[in-house]
Scaffold this motif. Structure first.
Motif, PDB file in Angstrom:
ATOM      1  N   VAL A  58       0.862  -1.178   0.000  1.00 16.67           N
ATOM      2  CA  VAL A  58       0.000   0.000   0.000  1.00 16.67           C
ATOM      3  C   VAL A  58       0.899   1.228   0.000  1.00 16.67           C
ATOM      4  O   VAL A  58       1.523   1.567   1.017  1.00 16.67           O
ATOM      5  N   LYS A  59       1.026   1.853  -1.120  1.00 17.14           N
ATOM      6  CA  LYS A  59       2.025   2.906  -1.298  1.00 17.14           C
ATOM      7  C   LYS A  59       1.769   4.117  -0.412  1.00 17.14           C
ATOM      8  O   LYS A  59       2.691   4.698   0.154  1.00 17.14           O
ATOM      9  N   ALA A  60       0.487   4.505  -0.274  1.00 20.66           N
ATOM     10  CA  ALA A  60       0.190   5.686   0.541  1.00 20.66           C
ATOM     11  C   ALA A  60       0.611   5.461   1.986  1.00 20.66           C
ATOM     12  O   ALA A  60       1.213   6.341   2.630  1.00 20.66           O
ATOM     13  N   ASN A  61       0.292   4.272   2.489  1.00 22.33           N
ATOM     14  CA  ASN A  61       0.672   3.964   3.872  1.00 22.33           C
ATOM     15  C   ASN A  61       2.192   3.807   4.011  1.00 22.33           C
ATOM     16  O   ASN A  61       2.754   4.116   5.070  1.00 22.33           O
ATOM     17  N   MET A  62       2.854   3.323   2.929  1.00 19.58           N
ATOM     18  CA  MET A  62       4.311   3.189   2.973  1.00 19.58           C
ATOM     19  C   MET A  62       4.970   4.562   3.061  1.00 19.58           C
ATOM     20  O   MET A  62       5.978   4.743   3.760  1.00 19.58           O
ATOM     21  N   GLU A  63       4.385   5.529   2.404  1.00 18.83           N
ATOM     22  CA  GLU A  63       4.920   6.886   2.490  1.00 18.83           C
ATOM     23  C   GLU A  63       4.788   7.432   3.915  1.00 18.83           C
ATOM     24  O   GLU A  63       5.684   8.120   4.418  1.00 18.83           O
ATOM     25  N   LYS A  64       3.639   7.133   4.571  1.00 16.12           N
ATOM     26  CA  LYS A  64       3.450   7.560   5.961  1.00 16.12           C
ATOM     27  C   LYS A  64       4.498   6.915   6.866  1.00 16.12           C
ATOM     28  O   LYS A  64       5.083   7.569   7.746  1.00 16.12           O
ATOM     29  N   LEU A  65       4.751   5.607   6.650  1.00 19.07           N
ATOM     30  CA  LEU A  65       5.744   4.902   7.472  1.00 19.07           C
ATOM     31  C   LEU A  65       7.135   5.499   7.260  1.00 19.07           C
ATOM     32  O   LEU A  65       7.896   5.696   8.231  1.00 19.07           O
ATOM     33  N   ALA A 105       9.263  -3.264   1.702  1.00 19.97           N
ATOM     34  CA  ALA A 105       9.199  -2.176   2.678  1.00 19.97           C
ATOM     35  C   ALA A 105      10.573  -1.950   3.320  1.00 19.97           C
ATOM     36  O   ALA A 105      11.019  -0.803   3.506  1.00 19.97           O
ATOM     37  N   LEU A 106      11.246  -3.025   3.642  1.00 24.66           N
ATOM     38  CA  LEU A 106      12.586  -2.910   4.232  1.00 24.66           C
ATOM     39  C   LEU A 106      13.548  -2.216   3.276  1.00 24.66           C
ATOM     40  O   LEU A 106      14.341  -1.353   3.686  1.00 24.66           O
ATOM     41  N   ASP A 107      13.469  -2.601   2.004  1.00 31.36           N
ATOM     42  CA  ASP A 107      14.365  -1.983   1.012  1.00 31.36           C
ATOM     43  C   ASP A 107      14.126  -0.481   0.929  1.00 31.36           C
ATOM     44  O   ASP A 107      15.073   0.321   0.891  1.00 31.36           O
ATOM     45  N   GLN A 108      12.839  -0.073   0.894  1.00 33.19           N
ATOM     46  CA  GLN A 108      12.539   1.355   0.780  1.00 33.19           C
ATOM     47  C   GLN A 108      12.991   2.121   2.024  1.00 33.19           C
ATOM     48  O   GLN A 108      13.502   3.245   1.921  1.00 33.19           O
ATOM     49  N   LEU A 109      12.835   1.508   3.184  1.00 32.19           N
ATOM     50  CA  LEU A 109      13.299   2.171   4.402  1.00 32.19           C
ATOM     51  C   LEU A 109      14.821   2.316   4.415  1.00 32.19           C
ATOM     52  O   LEU A 109      15.355   3.339   4.854  1.00 32.19           O
ATOM     53  N   MET A 111      16.814   2.552   1.785  1.00 29.20           N
ATOM     54  CA  MET A 111      17.231   3.543   0.814  1.00 29.20           C
ATOM     55  C   MET A 111      16.918   4.961   1.295  1.00 29.20           C
ATOM     56  O   MET A 111      17.614   5.921   0.954  1.00 29.20           O
ATOM     57  N   ALA A 112      15.866   5.100   2.126  1.00 33.29           N
ATOM     58  CA  ALA A 112      15.431   6.440   2.521  1.00 33.29           C
ATOM     59  C   ALA A 112      16.118   6.931   3.784  1.00 33.29           C
ATOM     60  O   ALA A 112      16.307   8.131   3.966  1.00 33.29           O
ATOM     61  N   CYS A 113      16.487   6.022   4.666  1.00 38.68           N
ATOM     62  CA  CYS A 113      16.959   6.418   5.991  1.00 38.68           C
ATOM     63  C   CYS A 113      18.481   6.286   6.083  1.00 38.68           C
ATOM     64  O   CYS A 113      19.004   5.170   6.236  1.00 38.68           O
ATOM     65  N   HIS A 114      19.198   7.375   5.976  1.00 40.84           N
ATOM     66  CA  HIS A 114      20.651   7.404   6.181  1.00 40.84           C
ATOM     67  C   HIS A 114      20.909   8.251   7.419  1.00 40.84           C
ATOM     68  O   HIS A 114      20.992   9.475   7.337  1.00 40.84           O
ATOM     69  N   CYS A 115      21.011   7.614   8.518  1.00 43.25           N
ATOM     70  CA  CYS A 115      21.252   8.340   9.754  1.00 43.25           C
ATOM     71  C   CYS A 115      22.101   7.480  10.674  1.00 43.25           C
ATOM     72  O   CYS A 115      22.389   6.313  10.383  1.00 43.25           O
ATOM     73  N   GLN A 116      22.461   8.017  11.816  1.00 42.47           N
ATOM     74  CA  GLN A 116      23.370   7.305  12.704  1.00 42.47           C
ATOM     75  C   GLN A 116      22.714   6.085  13.340  1.00 42.47           C
ATOM     76  O   GLN A 116      23.410   5.167  13.757  1.00 42.47           O
ATOM     77  N   SER A 117      21.427   6.076  13.440  1.00 42.61           N
ATOM     78  CA  SER A 117      20.757   4.951  14.101  1.00 42.61           C
ATOM     79  C   SER A 117      20.392   3.833  13.138  1.00 42.61           C
ATOM     80  O   SER A 117      19.608   2.945  13.478  1.00 42.61           O
ATOM     81  N   ILE A 118      20.941   3.865  11.906  1.00 42.82           N
ATOM     82  CA  ILE A 118      20.587   2.813  10.945  1.00 42.82           C
ATOM     83  C   ILE A 118      21.234   1.481  11.293  1.00 42.82           C
ATOM     84  O   ILE A 118      20.795   0.427  10.844  1.00 42.82           O
ATOM     85  N   ASN A 119      22.298   1.514  12.110  1.00 46.38           N
ATOM     86  CA  ASN A 119      23.007   0.278  12.411  1.00 46.38           C
ATOM     87  C   ASN A 119      22.101  -0.775  13.041  1.00 46.38           C
ATOM     88  O   ASN A 119      22.138  -1.950  12.664  1.00 46.38           O
ATOM     89  N   LEU A 120      21.269  -0.356  14.022  1.00 47.05           N
ATOM     90  CA  LEU A 120      20.383  -1.322  14.677  1.00 47.05           C
ATOM     91  C   LEU A 120      19.313  -1.824  13.713  1.00 47.05           C
ATOM     92  O   LEU A 120      18.908  -2.987  13.766  1.00 47.05           O
TER      93      LEU A 120
END
Length: 843
Positions: A58-65, A105-109, A111-120
């Motif tokens: 569900v793309k709209a909900n994926m954007e919210k997540l 969903a994991l792949d999109q997250l 690709m989108a999230c580059h931050c210090q807490s990505i390690n966990l």
């Protein structure tokens, strides 16, 4: 789970307990107000899953997540853990549609999230990828691999200390060897494995905090997996599909992908990692007997040599040399395969990249050459003839020897001139000379082995000297190389003499004139040859002053050899022609003309027991060369005399010209008794016509006579015993057995005249004396020889005692000497305190 605050009201505590209970409930079956009690990140994750998995994410909900994860990055690890929990449950229940949605969903997250807490979050992601790779379903394995590859392309901002990729290396390597029944699915699984290995390398190779991917435990899995697919691809490509099929197959075939991955791996290898990357290649080729085919091994090392950094090329070559040594007792086909790979590697390596141990490369190759000769002649690898030893095929050893010789030439072509000169000297020092180089390791194959090694090493020199060009031949070809080489041109073996002549041609020819002298013939106009002639430089003049007489003498003696054939005379003609166009000044031209006339006299001499063919060949050689040199000097009268003699020969004695001699079936007379008159070139006539053009008439009028030296006698060796006898004879001349040295004889004109007149008789006496000495040491009983040597040892000891008596006398006393009663001076010992020292010595 965080503990509730202690002052929480009862109603809130009940709501928290309900929320905790509902957190562990399955799916979205939460109704009424209880759904609102679930954490927001879980509700956002649940909302991305549709009722029907075929509808997709569900793309709209994926954007919210995604927006929530970016807004609250501290929740990213919880989102990952919850997605991992859902995916594990869906895999267990075979709900593969929801599995695909979760991974998307994991792949999109990621690709989108580059931050210090990505390690966990990555830990949860890798846990899910591992779960998919452990599945038996190929589609899940491919899905997990694709996600891992996307993750591998992400450049993380912060390093990870606790992440491990050992499982992924092992699992992807296993997928590369997949043996699934369906060939299409098998290909897809193998390609997924290759992509996975490529991703692991990209993710770890530049991360210093990760486990070193270059460790043998990882390389021993990665490299064989790639080589397996590279080899499998060769077999499938050999079926040559149709063009339409080929375009489709190219996208699916793992060969290109494997090669690209292999090149990327090698291209990232640093200096210290080359060995770990190449060793598994050598072991794979050994274990699967791939050296013998040569094609695949050569392809592998071409990929390696073109992929690694150029300054590291010598490391690969050194590993191949070490592997060749390690396989010294393996079959000839295996060793030949390694040598062929070395040949290709040397051709790819840039100039000078063989490394600092240049001579070690040639030392290894020459050692293999010697071993191969021994194996061929003894028939076994250990020098014995046991029944259990491996059978050696002579033709395979010959192929190996030729491959080693080609490889030596290939290595030499990558070297600069000064290093090539060192290699030539090095190889010359390795050529065994019985009785002269006793320090060389003896072969177990006897004299025949020594002869074969001589031939093989000379063939190697032919390859090394091919294309050798230098402006200063005097420094590039020192006496320590030229003199031993020329001495080999006097041996009785015709093959050795021919190889020496070929080496001389390569050294002297600097303008590619050798092919123009390949055939001996009478050319009326040499301009058709298009010879390249440069003015003789000062260095060339010095070289000919130092070595010219040696070259003339060896050409003369080479023509005199009874075992010389057509090829020898053609090579000698080429050598004379090259000397004329490469190194000739006026003095050299005069000497070469004298040499040609001396060859004519040699063919006419009745003292020499030369066969008819050799006599005709020498006549033809002299005629062809005089025809060449007269046109190079451009003296009309000289050319006229030469052409007149050639015309007479064409009419009366065609067997004295090359056209009738140097053919497959030479037209020769039964004997050469009457060769005189107009068919001969006249020294007096040539001196007269050249003297009018400014040439040295005195030197031209002097017949050329080669000077015989001890080198000639030692070169005519037939056995080791004869050589040692000749050495003993030379030593006996200088032995102290003779009486006191006679006073120097006064040299007058009469003395010199008598010496010249009696030279023939003295030569006969000297030859007879040498024969007697050789016969004595060959036939005399052992006791007599031992007594002779013992007497020499006693005499030597007495002389040494006399020397010691002279040198071990007490030093002269400062107080002087005392005269004894016999009139002799006698030293006396004076105490130090009684000695009188000069004032300047006292302080």
């Amino acid at each position: 789970m965080p503990l509730p605050a202690p002052d929480v009201p009862t109603s809130q505590r009940l709501a928290l307990d309900c929320r905790t209970l509902l957190d562990h409930r399955v799916g979205k079956g939460v109704c009424g107000c209880c759904g609102a009690l679930r954490p927001r990140y879980k509700r956002l994750v649940d909302n991305i899953f549709p009722e029907d998995p075929e509808d997709g994410l569900v793309k709209a909900n994926m954007e919210k997540l995604t927006f929530y994860a970016l807004s609250a990055p501290e929740k990213l690890d919880r989102i990952g853990a919850y997605l991992s929990e859902r995916l594990s449950r869906d895999v267990a229940r075979h709900r593969y549609g929801y599995v695909c949605i979760a991974m998307e969903a994991l792949d999109q997250l990621l690709m989108a999230c580059h931050c210090q807490s990505i390690n966990l979050f990555v830990e949860s992601f890798l846990k899910m990828v591992r779960k998919l790779l452990e599945s038996d379903k190929p589609s899940l394995q491919i899905l997990g691999t694709n996600s891992f590859v996307k993750f591998a392309n992400i450049e993380e901002d912060t390093p990870s200390y606790h992440r491990s990729y050992d499982f992924f290396v092992s699992r992807f390597s296993e997928m590369c060897h997949s043996s699934y029944e369906d060939p299409d699915i098998r290909t897809k699984i193998r390609m997924a494995g290759i992509k996975g290995l490529q991703g692991v390398v990209r993710k770890t190779v530049n991360d210093e905090l990760q486990a070193n991917i270059w460790d043998p435990q990882h390389m021993d899995k990665i490299v064989p997996s790639l080589l397996f697919n590279l080899q499998s691809g060769e077999r499938t490509e050999s079926r040559s599909p149709s063009p339409l099929q080929a375009s489709e197959k190219e996208k699916e075939s793992p060969v290109d992908l494997t090669e690209r991955c292999f090149r990327e791996l090698l291209g990232r290898a640093a200096y210290g990692n080359i060995k770990n990357a190449v060793t598994p290649v050598l072991m794979h080729l050994d274990n699967h007997s791939l050296w013998e085919g040569k094609t695949f091994a050569v392809r592998c090392f071409k990929i390696i040599m073109y992929s690694i950094q150029s300054q590291h090329s010598h490391l690969v070559i050194q590993q191949l040399l070490g592997h060749l040594d390690a396989n010294s007792k393996n079959s000839a086909t295996v060793r030949a395969g390694i040598v062929e790979v070395l040949l290709e590697a040397a051709a790819i390596a840039a100039s000078g990249s063989v490394g600092p141990t240049v001579l070690e490369v040639f030392n290894t190759l020459l050692r293999q050459l010697r071993l191969s000769v021994d194996y061929e002649l003894t028939g076994s690898y250990d020098g014995s003839t046991n029944i259990g030893t491996k059978i050696i095929k002579a033709h395979e050893e010959r192929q190996l020897q030729e491959a080693v010789i080609r490889t030596i030439g290939s290595f030499a072509n990558t070297l600069p001139t000064y290093q090539r000169s060192e290699v030539m000297l090095f190889i010359m020092g390795k050529i065994p000379v019985p009785g002269v180089h006793p320090a060389l390791p003896s072969t177990g194959s006897g004299p025949e082995g020594t002869r074969m090694i001589q031939i093989m090493l000379l063939k190697s020199l032919v390859q090394v000297t091919a294309g050798f060009q230098t402006t200063n031949m005097l420094t590039a070809l020192p006496s320590s190389f030229i003199e031993p080489l020329l001495s080999f041109s006097l041996t009785e073996d015709p093959e050795v003499r021919l190889l020496v002549l070929q080496i001389l041609l390569s050294l002297i020819d600097r303008h590619d004139n050798t092919p123009k002298f390949s055939n001996i013939s009478i050319i009326s106009d040499i301009s058709v040859l298009k010879l390249k002639v440069d003015k003789c430089s000062r260095q060339d003049n010095l070289f000919m002053k130092k070595h010219g007489q040696q070259l003339y003498r060896h050409i003369y003696l080479g023509c005199k050899e009874e075992s010389s054939g057509r090829q020898h005379y053609e090579t000698l003609f080429a050598l004379l022609g090259l000397l004329s166009v490469e190194l000739a000044n006026e003095e050299v031209v005069v000497d070469l003309i004298r040499l040609a006339l001396a060859l004519q006299d040699l063919a006419l001499s009745t003292d020499e027991a030369m066969p008819v063919f050799n006599r005709c060949a020498v006549h033809a050689l002299a005629a062809a060369y005089l025809n060449l040199i007269c046109q190079l000097t451009t003296v009309p009268a000289f050319c006229q005399h030469i052409h007149e003699v050639i015309e007479v020969r064409q009419k009366e004695s065609p067997y004295l010209l090359p056209e009738d001699v140097f053919i497959d079936n030479p037209k020769l007379p039964s004997s050469l008794e009457k060769v005189e008159g107009d068919v001969l070139f006249l020294q007096s006539k040539i001196t007269e016509v050249l003297g009018g053009s400014g040439y040295n008439t005195e030197r031209l009028a002097t017949p050329y006579i080669p000077q015989y030296t001890d080198e000639d006698r030692l070169s005519k060796r037939k056995s080791i015993g004869e050589t040692i006898s000749l050495q003993v004879e030379v030593e006996s001349r200088n032995s102290p057995e003779k009486e006191e040295r006679t006073p120097a004889e006064e040299i007058t004109f009469e003395t010199l005249k008598n010496a010249i007149v009696d030279s023939v008789g003295m030569e006969e006496q000297e030859r007879e004396r040498r024969r007697q000495v050789v016969e004595k040491f060959q036939k005399a009983p052992f006791e007599e020889i031992a007594a002779h040597c013992g007497a020499r040892a006693t005499l030597l000891q007495s002389k040494l005692n006399q020397i010691f008596e002279i040198t071990i006398r007490p030093p002269p006393s400062p107080s002087g000497t005392i005269s004894s009663g016999y009139g002799q001076s006698q030293s006396r010992s004076v105490p130090i305190y009684e000695m009188k020292f000069p004032d300047l010595c006292v302080y």
